[in-house]
Design a protein around this motif. Structure first.
Motif, PDB file in Angstrom:
ATOM      1  N   TYR A 101       0.866  -1.172   0.051  1.00 35.90           N
ATOM      2  CA  TYR A 101       0.039  -0.020  -0.180  1.00 35.90           C
ATOM      3  C   TYR A 101       0.889   1.258  -0.001  1.00 35.90           C
ATOM      4  O   TYR A 101       0.604   2.155  -0.803  1.00 35.90           O
ATOM      5  N   LEU A 102       2.017   1.252   0.701  1.00 34.09           N
ATOM      6  CA  LEU A 102       2.675   2.491   0.868  1.00 34.09           C
ATOM      7  C   LEU A 102       3.547   2.750  -0.317  1.00 34.09           C
ATOM      8  O   LEU A 102       3.708   3.594  -0.842  1.00 34.09           O
ATOM      9  N   THR A 103       4.133   1.550  -0.889  1.00 40.22           N
ATOM     10  CA  THR A 103       4.637   1.854  -2.185  1.00 40.22           C
ATOM     11  C   THR A 103       3.748   2.224  -3.398  1.00 40.22           C
ATOM     12  O   THR A 103       4.073   3.213  -4.019  1.00 40.22           O
ATOM     13  N   LYS A 104       2.649   1.730  -3.378  1.00 40.84           N
ATOM     14  CA  LYS A 104       1.751   2.159  -4.447  1.00 40.84           C
ATOM     15  C   LYS A 104       1.153   3.786  -4.204  1.00 40.84           C
ATOM     16  O   LYS A 104       0.929   4.568  -5.210  1.00 40.84           O
ATOM     17  N   ALA A 105       1.211   4.285  -2.947  1.00 40.61           N
ATOM     18  CA  ALA A 105       1.090   5.527  -2.485  1.00 40.61           C
ATOM     19  C   ALA A 105       1.983   6.440  -2.900  1.00 40.61           C
ATOM     20  O   ALA A 105       2.021   7.544  -2.558  1.00 40.61           O
ATOM     21  N   GLY A 106       3.335   5.738  -3.242  1.00 35.33           N
ATOM     22  CA  GLY A 106       4.348   6.759  -3.659  1.00 35.33           C
ATOM     23  C   GLY A 106       5.187   7.251  -2.259  1.00 35.33           C
ATOM     24  O   GLY A 106       5.902   8.317  -2.484  1.00 35.33           O
ATOM     25  N   LEU A 107       4.937   6.515  -1.079  1.00 35.75           N
ATOM     26  CA  LEU A 107       5.638   6.839  -0.116  1.00 35.75           C
ATOM     27  C   LEU A 107       6.918   6.195   0.277  1.00 35.75           C
ATOM     28  O   LEU A 107       6.945   4.962   0.190  1.00 35.75           O
ATOM     29  N   LYS A 108       7.747   6.749   0.823  1.00 39.72           N
ATOM     30  CA  LYS A 108       8.969   6.272   1.116  1.00 39.72           C
ATOM     31  C   LYS A 108       8.890   5.629   2.516  1.00 39.72           C
ATOM     32  O   LYS A 108       8.672   6.270   3.435  1.00 39.72           O
ATOM     33  N   TYR A 109       9.342   4.240   2.683  1.00 40.87           N
ATOM     34  CA  TYR A 109       9.302   3.908   3.886  1.00 40.87           C
ATOM     35  C   TYR A 109      10.556   2.873   4.457  1.00 40.87           C
ATOM     36  O   TYR A 109      11.206   2.629   3.670  1.00 40.87           O
ATOM     37  N   THR A 110      10.709   2.879   5.733  1.00 44.01           N
ATOM     38  CA  THR A 110      11.764   1.964   6.122  1.00 44.01           C
ATOM     39  C   THR A 110      11.219   1.333   7.291  1.00 44.01           C
ATOM     40  O   THR A 110      10.119   1.400   7.669  1.00 44.01           O
TER      41      THR A 110
END
Length: 330
Positions: free
Chosen positions: A189-198
């Motif tokens: 979900y975070l990847t599809k939303a274009g958000l960078k996460y760790t």
């Protein structure tokens, strides 16, 4: 004229001793091997509770002793015992009232006669849901006491932000299934939303590393089945980082069946209000609530540090501990 006998606060932190596991004497070898392989041991949960209690008492200028031999206790001394397992009270033959906990046992059925064996007048738990488990065993001896957070160490910094989201992974049981049903979809979900996460996983980091990555992140997704306090997420709140917490509502520890309590209401964020962030029960609620959470993050609408400063500072929680100690020694 008889000289007054001065009382002192005597604190005890006595973890369970190592025992032989495979061959005679390996209890001495295993800690050395662990240190070589894993490096310096990181403070565990109960250890950190004790450390933070002592920090709070130091800030209040309250004097105390640590692990004074039981035979040296005076009749007027005040006694507080943290630890793990029945060995922490071996040799205690004193009449001094004891404030015990947290952490002497995982569940009260493991030591149901604690208060008959020893003069325990209060047994502490951090939060209400955990305290409710102990009440049928220890009755009105049960008392709430959360430990304080070091708000000077865990404070905001104007660091460059590299991550939109830090995923704190403390999934404890049924890991493979929960990773497939919850963690992987959240990552996607975070990847599809274009958000960078760790992502950081419980038990695999130092406080320094955790603080560094928090200071590089805008928000935190907290994934844990339940917490009696949740010091790590409290520390994140103290730095000013808002949290979206998985809070499915029940104790999922498989030992609950052995304890004879299959249905225990629980929470992953027992210290939390609208200033801290938002909660979700399942993946569907995550997908419904994340956008609202993220918009509020961008608008700086949350104030998580205010919550910690109001409720969970080292000084306030140490003062509450002293109040409990004094109440039982009137």
């Amino acid at each position: 004229m008889t000289e007054a006998i001065m009382s002192q606060l005597c604190l005890y932190y006595i973890p369970e001793p190592e025992t032989d596991r495979w061959i005679k004497g390996d209890r001495f070898l295993r800690p050395m091997v662990r240190r070589i392989i894993r490096g310096k041991q990181k403070p565990g949960g109960i250890n950190k509770v004790f450390i933070n209690l002592c920090k709070g008492l130091d800030l209040l200028n309250v004097s105390y002793t640590v692990n004074l031999p039981f035979y040296k206790l005076k009749s007027t001394d005040q006694v507080g015992i943290l630890g793990r397992g029945k060995t922490c009270l071996h040799g205690y033959n004193n009449k001094n009232s004891i404030v015990a906990g947290i952490g002497l046992m995982t569940h009260p059925s493991e030591w149901p006669d604690l208060c008959e064996q020893y003069p325990v007048v209060k047994y502490l738990q951090h939060s209400e849901w955990a305290n409710n488990i102990y009440k049928p065993y220890f009755g009105n001896r049960c008392e709430l006491w959360p430990v304080g957070i070091d708000t000077q160490y865990w404070k905001p910094k104007n660091n460059p932000i590299f991550y939109d989201v830090l995923i704190y992974n403390k999934i404890m049981w049924n890991y493979a299934d929960t990773e497939e049903s919850l963690l992987k979809p959240i990552r996607s979900y975070l990847t599809k939303a274009g958000l960078k996460y760790t992502e950081i996983r419980y038990g695999n980091y130092s406080s320094e590393v955790y603080r560094q990555v928090i200071h590089q992140s805008k928000s935190l997704i907290f994934l844990c089945e339940h917490e009696s306090q949740g010091i790590a997420y409290n520390e994140a709140l103290s730095t000013g980082i808002p949290i979206l917490a998985w809070d499915q509502g029940w104790c999922l520890d498989p030992n609950r069946l052995k304890w004879g309590q299959p249905d225990i209401p629980a929470t992953s964020v027992p210290f939390f209000d609208e200033r801290c962030g938002m909660k979700f029960k399942n993946l569907y609620e995550f997908s419904v609530k994340f956008n609202d959470f993220w918009e509020k993050v961008k608008l700086a609408s949350f104030a998580p540090r205010d919550y910690i400063l109001e409720n969970l500072t080292l000084e306030k929680c140490a003062k509450r501990y002293i109040d409990i100690i004094n109440e039982v020694n009137l």
